[in-house]
Design an enzyme around this catalytic site. Structure first.
Site: not given
Ligand code: KIV
Length: 274
Positions: A42-43, A179, A112, A110, A81
């Site tokens: 989600d970055s 992280e 968090e 993924k 994500d």
């Molecule tokens: O969103 C993302 O790119 C991430 C990575 C930094 C692990 O969660």
């Protein structure tokens, strides 16, 4: 042949390479370079969509980008994500993880979070969804953690992360992203759990590493954290190329004959005659 979750779990200690990618060309390049896992993180909210944080990112945006990445890397293991609040309840988590896998072709999702994420992870794993955990600095709750800061510096918070890692393993995660935690803590966690740890800003002792594509290639100029290594300055190269193009258009040297198409002389004459 595409890697399976079981193979990834067996690669504990084998230095897994994970990279984010958010579209067809970046996923294709990552696959061609031989990364083990692509994370559609989600970055993308920050490095692709220009948001200040990952909070505004929607499921629709994640699905759109994950589908594009899948088309670019049909044989690579892809993790989608789960964006902020898309897994706040077990029902939401199941529905949204289902969309990642069925609509966008992700192999895993993924999520968090520490102990609070355990019920959701258990529900997903029970339903057959491979889950990658994410501990330490969790960007979706960075504000509550005091900003983008190193986590697990004191004994109490280090213990919380260590316990959460064990709980996520018990809940069925196939791996855990660590992280922005001290390297010795990441090492201890990696020694204590049997599933792979994948570090970002967590030192060299994790079972794998992940970087953000735009950081690695020098395409994001917002900020460069200490843990990022820029392997090239693609942003500078691209800006120079665009400036070169603009100059050639303005001075009339592009397009040249080599980039143009001719027309039969007779046809041209008749057209002029008209
Ligand atoms: O969103 C993302 O790119 C991430 C990575 C930094 C692990 O969660």
């Amino acid at each position: 042949m595409k890697t399976t979750v079981l193979e990834l779990k067996r690669k504990k200690g084998a230095r897994l390479v994970m990279l984010t990618a958010y579209d067809y060309p970046s996923a294709r390049l990552a696959a061609e370079a031989g990364v083990d896992v692509i994370l559609v993180g989600d970055s993308l909210g920050m490095v692709v969509l220009g948001y200040e944080t990952t909070i505004p990112v929607t499921m629709e945006e994640m699905l759109h980008h994950t589908s594009a990445a899948r088309r670019g890397a049909p044989e690579t293991f892809i993790v989608g994500d789960m964006p902020f609040l898309s897994y706040a309840t077990r029902e939401d988590a199941l529905a949204n993880a289902g969309r990642f896998m069925k609509q966008a072709g992700a192999d895993s999702v993924k999520v968090e979070g520490g102990l609070e994420a355990v019920p959701v992870v258990e529900a997903l794993v029970r339903a057959g969804v491979p889950v990658l955990g994410h501990l330490g600095l969790t960007p979706q709750t960075a504000s509550a953690l005091g900003g983008y800061k190193l986590q697990g510096k004191d004994e109490a918070s280090a213990r919380r992360i260590l316990e959460a890692a064990a709980a996520l393993e018990r809940a069925g995660c196939w791996g855990i992203v660590l992280e922005l935690v001290p390297a010795p803590l990441a090492r201890l966690i990696s020694e204590r759990i049997a599933i792979p740890t994948i570090g970002i800003g967590a030192g060299p002792h994790t079972d794998g590493q992940v970087l953000v594509f735009h950081d690695l290639v020098g395409l994001f100029s917002g900020f460069t954290p200490k843990f990022v290594k820029r392997y090239t300055e693609a942003g500078t190269a691209i800006r120079d190329a665009i400036a070169h193009y603009a100059a050639e258009v303005r001075e009339g040297t592009f397009p040249a004959d080599a980039h143009s198409f001719g027309l039969n002389e007779e046809v041209l004459k008749r057209l002029y005659g008209d």
